[in-house]
Motif scaffolding. Sequence first.
Motif, mmCIF file in Angstrom:
data_model
loop_
_atom_site.group_PDB
_atom_site.id
_atom_site.type_symbol
_atom_site.label_atom_id
_atom_site.label_comp_id
_atom_site.label_asym_id
_atom_site.label_seq_id
_atom_site.Cartn_x
_atom_site.Cartn_y
_atom_site.Cartn_z
ATOM 1 N N LYS A 43 0.836 -1.200 0.000
ATOM 2 C CA LYS A 43 0.000 0.000 0.000
ATOM 3 C C LYS A 43 0.870 1.248 0.000
ATOM 4 N N THR A 44 0.416 2.274 -0.758
ATOM 5 C CA THR A 44 1.158 3.532 -0.764
ATOM 6 C C THR A 44 0.424 4.550 0.108
ATOM 7 N N ILE A 45 1.175 5.240 0.929
ATOM 8 C CA ILE A 45 0.576 6.198 1.865
ATOM 9 C C ILE A 45 1.245 7.566 1.690
ATOM 10 N N GLY A 104 3.312 -3.863 9.652
ATOM 11 C CA GLY A 104 3.552 -4.401 8.312
ATOM 12 C C GLY A 104 4.470 -5.616 8.381
ATOM 13 N N LYS A 105 5.514 -5.490 9.188
ATOM 14 C CA LYS A 105 6.481 -6.577 9.345
ATOM 15 C C LYS A 105 5.784 -7.801 9.940
ATOM 16 N N LYS A 106 4.955 -7.555 10.955
ATOM 17 C CA LYS A 106 4.292 -8.669 11.652
ATOM 18 C C LYS A 106 3.345 -9.439 10.726
ATOM 19 N N TYR A 107 2.630 -8.708 9.854
ATOM 20 C CA TYR A 107 1.608 -9.366 9.027
ATOM 21 C C TYR A 107 2.024 -9.538 7.560
ATOM 22 N N GLY A 108 3.270 -9.154 7.242
ATOM 23 C CA GLY A 108 3.739 -9.347 5.876
ATOM 24 C C GLY A 108 3.189 -8.345 4.864
ATOM 25 N N HIS A 109 2.904 -7.112 5.294
ATOM 26 C CA HIS A 109 2.493 -6.063 4.346
ATOM 27 C C HIS A 109 3.653 -5.108 4.143
ATOM 28 N N SER A 110 3.670 -4.441 2.957
ATOM 29 C CA SER A 110 4.675 -3.381 2.853
ATOM 30 C C SER A 110 3.985 -2.049 2.565
ATOM 31 N N PHE A 111 4.366 -1.056 3.342
ATOM 32 C CA PHE A 111 3.799 0.281 3.178
ATOM 33 C C PHE A 111 4.883 1.205 2.623
ATOM 34 N N THR A 112 4.548 1.929 1.553
ATOM 35 C CA THR A 112 5.496 2.900 0.994
ATOM 36 C C THR A 112 5.008 4.297 1.355
ATOM 37 N N ASP A 132 -2.782 5.244 -1.971
ATOM 38 C CA ASP A 132 -3.925 4.459 -1.489
ATOM 39 C C ASP A 132 -4.605 5.140 -0.309
ATOM 40 N N SER A 133 -3.841 5.969 0.430
ATOM 41 C CA SER A 133 -4.446 6.702 1.539
ATOM 42 C C SER A 133 -3.530 7.839 1.984
ATOM 43 N N VAL A 134 -4.053 8.693 2.876
ATOM 44 C CA VAL A 134 -3.279 9.859 3.316
ATOM 45 C C VAL A 134 -3.272 9.924 4.849
ATOM 46 N N LEU A 135 -2.076 10.092 5.412
ATOM 47 C CA LEU A 135 -1.936 10.253 6.861
ATOM 48 C C LEU A 135 -1.465 11.677 7.123
ATOM 49 N N LEU A 136 -2.170 12.386 8.004
ATOM 50 C CA LEU A 136 -1.843 13.793 8.243
ATOM 51 C C LEU A 136 -1.598 14.055 9.734
ATOM 52 N N GLY A 137 -0.582 14.888 10.033
ATOM 53 C CA GLY A 137 -0.316 15.273 11.420
ATOM 54 C C GLY A 137 -1.184 16.457 11.801
ATOM 55 N N ALA A 138 -0.686 17.663 11.588
ATOM 56 C CA ALA A 138 -1.486 18.865 11.844
ATOM 57 C C ALA A 138 -0.821 20.019 11.111
ATOM 58 N N VAL A 139 -1.601 21.033 10.778
ATOM 59 C CA VAL A 139 -1.020 22.193 10.102
ATOM 60 C C VAL A 139 -1.361 23.473 10.853
ATOM 61 N N GLY A 140 -0.516 24.497 10.649
ATOM 62 C CA GLY A 140 -0.781 25.813 11.226
ATOM 63 C C GLY A 140 0.133 26.134 12.389
ATOM 64 N N GLY A 141 0.056 27.409 12.784
ATOM 65 C CA GLY A 141 0.864 27.870 13.901
ATOM 66 C C GLY A 141 0.961 29.381 13.873
ATOM 67 N N PRO A 142 1.448 29.979 14.961
ATOM 68 C CA PRO A 142 1.464 31.446 15.073
ATOM 69 C C PRO A 142 2.245 32.140 13.961
ATOM 70 N N LYS A 143 3.278 31.446 13.427
ATOM 71 C CA LYS A 143 4.108 32.058 12.386
ATOM 72 C C LYS A 143 3.275 32.490 11.173
ATOM 73 N N TRP A 144 2.189 31.774 10.904
ATOM 74 C CA TRP A 144 1.403 32.051 9.691
ATOM 75 C C TRP A 144 0.039 32.674 9.998
ATOM 76 N N LEU A 199 -5.927 1.373 8.438
ATOM 77 C CA LEU A 199 -5.845 -0.059 8.130
ATOM 78 C C LEU A 199 -7.247 -0.654 8.045
ATOM 79 N N ARG A 200 -8.109 -0.273 8.998
ATOM 80 C CA ARG A 200 -9.458 -0.862 9.047
ATOM 81 C C ARG A 200 -10.324 -0.401 7.869
ATOM 82 N N TYR A 201 -10.399 0.912 7.661
ATOM 83 C CA TYR A 201 -11.398 1.430 6.720
ATOM 84 C C TYR A 201 -10.895 1.571 5.280
ATOM 85 N N SER A 202 -9.582 1.822 5.097
ATOM 86 C CA SER A 202 -9.105 1.954 3.712
ATOM 87 C C SER A 202 -8.520 0.657 3.185
#
Length: 357
Positions: free
Chosen positions: A3-5, A29-37, A67-79, A306-309
């Motif tokens: 899967k590509t992320i 991924g290692k435990k279940y034999g999947h590879s994530f890029t 295949d999916s998108v993982l996001l942390g957070a955006v924004g801050g006082p600088k902007w 992992l569950r929904y996508s």
Amino acid sequence: MNKTIAVVKGDGIGPEIVGEAIKVLEAIGKKYGHSFTFTDVLAGGCAIDQTGEPLPQESIDICLKSDSVLLGAVGGPKWDNLEGSRRPEKALLGLRSALGLFANIRPSKLFKSLEDACPLSRESVQNGLDLVIVRELIGGLYFGDRKTYLDENGVETAVDTLIYNEKEIERIARVAFDMARKRRKKVTSVDKANILDTSRLWRKVLHRVAEEYPDVEFNDMLVDNTAMQLVRNPGQFDVIVTENMFGDILSDEASMVTGSIGMIPSSSLGEGSRGLYEPIHGSAPDIAGQDKANPIATILSAAMMLRYSFDMEKEAADIENAVSKVLDMGYRTGDIMSEGMKQVSGSEMGRLVVENL
Ligand code: NAD
């Protein structure tokens, strides 16, 4: 499975918490034999600094190809002082619309070992608390026509339009029923059908869709009653499905009862299997770069991916169980710290989750 992320680390604590979630994904991924890029994608304040815009086209293209998108957070006082269209938050709206994400999913789960952080009485949560709110994200009052004007008597007046069509309602209903099938098989549809026409249409369509899911228990509830029931007996709910504004309000109410903002994941889904997965909190500039940020909300967002996508239910549950185990062992980041517990840094928390997979 391969899967590509696309990974949007973003600003503030974003890179720290996403880093921990990636370690957990690599371990599972290692435990279940999947590879994530993983492909890093620029968005938010850091994108403004490097390219002059919050969401460069290249970032959208990578997300669309992944295949999916993982996001942390955006924004801050600088902007903070940039004008509206150039603010980091524009990246979030841009991504949601480019990916056609119309359903926002927010689970609220009370971990047994964090019960003390729950502001509700013991009696109210005696049936536990493990629910998901499915909120319609790109329709309703927030997207209808609006204007402010002077009426014929010169009185300043404002109007917002609440509009839904049956197709918009039907597609969000299906998300909720499909999700219930992966959970405890119960859907509560929330509306205000005693007053609003849009709610009466909502109810009609929900009942129609419910007939296609005879294995899922279904009921309607008025939004005012739901607000009350969420603090009285949240254990009665499995999947709540509702329109944009009701969902906005109820999902904040539901998330607060779990104790800390650093614990709650979310996802936004569209027509296909691709989703955008992110913690509900922001970039926490006050603690950025200090290894204090709780990575659990982001780690649980990765589990939702992992569950929904990717339809990897066992792998998702494995991550959730590892988080639960680490909390049961008494480890806490600063935001969820309480007397007698062992305080750890954000990266130690990530390492402990990996160790307990
Ligand atoms: P915030 O959620 O970033 O922080 C609120 C409080 O919670 C802070 O005290 C912070 O230290 C704490 N906190 C948040 N996440 C934490 C974690 N994982 N571990 C420990 N403590 C945590 O909200 P804010 O301060 O209102 O916003 C800060 C910036 O984030 C703003 O620029 C805002 O626009 C942005 N923001 C982004 C998103 C997003 O990217 N989805 C969402 C909300 C806010």
